[in-house]
Design a protein around this motif. Structure first.
Motif, PDB file in Angstrom:
ATOM      1  N   MET A 132      56.316   9.262  19.962  1.00 15.78           N
ATOM      2  CA  MET A 132      55.123   8.545  20.414  1.00 15.78           C
ATOM      3  C   MET A 132      54.594   9.215  21.668  1.00 15.78           C
ATOM      4  O   MET A 132      55.356   9.567  22.576  1.00 15.78           O
ATOM      5  N   GLN A 134      52.629   8.049  24.711  1.00 14.76           N
ATOM      6  CA  GLN A 134      52.202   6.805  25.337  1.00 14.76           C
ATOM      7  C   GLN A 134      51.311   7.157  26.530  1.00 14.76           C
ATOM      8  O   GLN A 134      51.788   7.588  27.569  1.00 14.76           O
ATOM      9  N   LEU A 145      56.919   1.310  25.480  1.00 15.25           N
ATOM     10  CA  LEU A 145      58.152   2.091  25.420  1.00 15.25           C
ATOM     11  C   LEU A 145      59.292   1.250  24.859  1.00 15.25           C
ATOM     12  O   LEU A 145      60.130   1.758  24.092  1.00 15.25           O
ATOM     13  N   ALA A 148      59.091   1.367  21.136  1.00 12.75           N
ATOM     14  CA  ALA A 148      59.461   2.674  20.607  1.00 12.75           C
ATOM     15  C   ALA A 148      60.970   2.883  20.637  1.00 12.75           C
ATOM     16  O   ALA A 148      61.573   3.352  19.660  1.00 12.75           O
ATOM     17  N   ALA A 155      59.812   9.727  22.785  1.00 10.19           N
ATOM     18  CA  ALA A 155      58.550   9.388  23.441  1.00 10.19           C
ATOM     19  C   ALA A 155      58.193  10.369  24.541  1.00 10.19           C
ATOM     20  O   ALA A 155      59.067  10.962  25.181  1.00 10.19           O
TER      21      ALA A 155
END
Length: 457
Positions: A132, A134, A145, A148, A155
């Protein structure tokens, strides 16, 4: 006046995104097509493509996605996008698709809008294999977070990392949880990936400038101002479109602009400050309706007594400077330059002038923005340990400590920061109809911190 404020708000938004995607689109496009063709041949028949979900499709998020898609460490593909605002998602998707036509695979059913869009985008990823991006505002970083990490997804999280101590401690806890799951987490403090700065750090550690006595960091420019909220649109959505003017949403202007240089100070000292104190203020008669002060002058004290002076001024018609300097017992050095340029060199003595330079490193072969992504993607592919959360979160706390010292009008200690669970907005699970956590007064203005009355730790 309204037109002038709107122009300044846009200028502030443009200047605040170091990953400003469109500004770099031409340069990135040169390598992206070649990289895509090389990678498609090199990895033909191999299913090691890292799939990406972009959460937060503004300039900063789109720029981070461009870095990920430009990496030549292996194939990457953007498969999902999420944003509160449909127009931002649409603009980002169009630009990225034009730049990386073979690597953007985000059909309408994987383009999500609204406050719960992040969950839907993350759900498109494979645990342990994908990542991800972010890149929303700091208020939403811990919540996104958390989801995820719970899903087992790697991330990359942008700066700043949370607007308050409570949110920052959540980030720290999630970093430990990610370690336990062997997830890879990159954090957007790209200066740590600068080869020139790394060379200077080695020089400092070897004693080339002597014992560090003083660090000076400056970011002084015209800044930006915000006009009044006049309705009738949602006040929450209005604020989210202007995040750098609100402390709860993004940590506001000072930390958004200065966190990289605060990080440089801590890196130079290889320590976290034990206290901070400072002064700040607002221009007389200002029409700015935001929560920002226009000057911040912070004195950090490290455990050995060394000082770091961090100065920010946002005022038109004044001397501008954007640089970090360090003074040792033997000589001085410049650690960074304008807009985070790798302007790095030592001087023969304490005079910081061009004709007094003693040493400078080789020119950087790659942008730190690209290197931080190459490092993260390589760690995912090769299952290397990679978790930048602790140092990023501590830098965030140091930044908040300095801001709080000015806003609250007293010395703030590191122990206080570690003990604080203060949050501006305890719950960010909004809907499109939610009220804002902060309301304007009858004139459309928002409260600014008043020393002696304000609390943020």
């Amino acid at each position: 006046m309204k037109r002038q404020n709107e122009k300044q708000e846009k200028a502030g938004s443009d200047r605040s995104s170091r990953r400003e995607f469109m500004a770099n689109s031409g340069r990135a496009a040169v390598g992206s097509v070649l990289a895509a063709s090389v990678l498609s041949r090199a990895y033909a028949g191999e299913d090691n493509t890292i799939r990406l979900a972009l959460v937060g499709c503004g300039g900063r998020g789109s720029g981070a996605a461009a870095n990920a898609l430009s990496s030549q460490t292996g194939p990457t593909k953007l498969v999902a996008m999420a944003d509160v605002f449909e127009d931002r998602l649409k603009n980002s998707h169009k630009a990225l698709s034009e730049q990386f036509p073979q690597q953007v695979d985000v059909p309408p059913e994987r383009r999500f809008t609204g406050f719960d869009a992040y969950r839907k985008a993350i759900d498109c990823l494979r645990p342990g294999r994908d990542a991800m991006i972010q890149a929303t505002h700091a208020a939403f970083r811990p919540t996104h977070l958390k989801y995820a990490v719970a899903k087992g997804v790697n991330a990359f999280i942008e700066k700043s990392f949370a607007p308050d101590p409570g949110g920052t401690k959540e980030i720290l806890r999630l970093g430990e949880e990610a370690k336990a799951k062997n997830l890879k987490i990159g954090c957007g403090l790209m200066c740590r990936h600068s080869a020139s700065r790394q060379a200077m750090i080695q020089k400092i550690r070897e004693g080339a400038i002597g014992e560090v006595q003083l660090i000076r960091a400056y970011r002084m420019d015209p800044g930006a101002r915000m006009g009044p909220y006049q309705g009738p649109e949602s006040e929450l959505l209005w604020q989210i479109r202007r995040p750098y003017f609100f402390i709860w949403a993004s940590s506001a202007w000072f930390i958004e602009m200065m966190i990289h240089q605060v990080d440089e100070c801590c890196w130079i000292k290889d320590a976290w400050p034990v206290s901070a104190e400072g002064l700040g203020g607002v221009e007389p008669g200002s029409a700015d309706c935001s929560q920002n002060l226009h000057t911040y002058a912070i004195e950090y004290t490290f455990p050995d007594g060394t000082k770091a002076l961090v100065n920010s001024r946002n005022q038109p018609g004044c001397h501008n400077e954007f640089a970090t300097w360090v003074h040792g017992t033997k000589c001085a050095a410049q650690f960074s330059g304008n807009i985070h340029a790798p302007t790095v060199h030592t001087y023969k003595d304490q005079r910081c002038v061009k004709d007094n330079i003693a040493w400078r490193p080789e020119n950087e072969k790659a942008s730190p923005y690209q290197v931080e992504w190459d490092t993260l993607l390589t760690a995912i592919r090769e299952n290397r340990t990679h978790n930048e959360v602790e140092r990023a979160a501590y830098t965030n706390l140091v930044s908040i400590m300095g801001r709080a010292a000015i806003h609250m009008g007293r010395i703030i200690t590191w122990d206080e920061m570690l003990a604080s669970n203060f949050k501006f907005c305890p719950n960010v699970d909004f809907t499109m109809d939610s009220p804002s956590p902060l309301q304007a007064n009858a004139e459309g203005r928002y409260p600014i911190p008043i020393p002696g009355k304000w609390t943020e730790i």
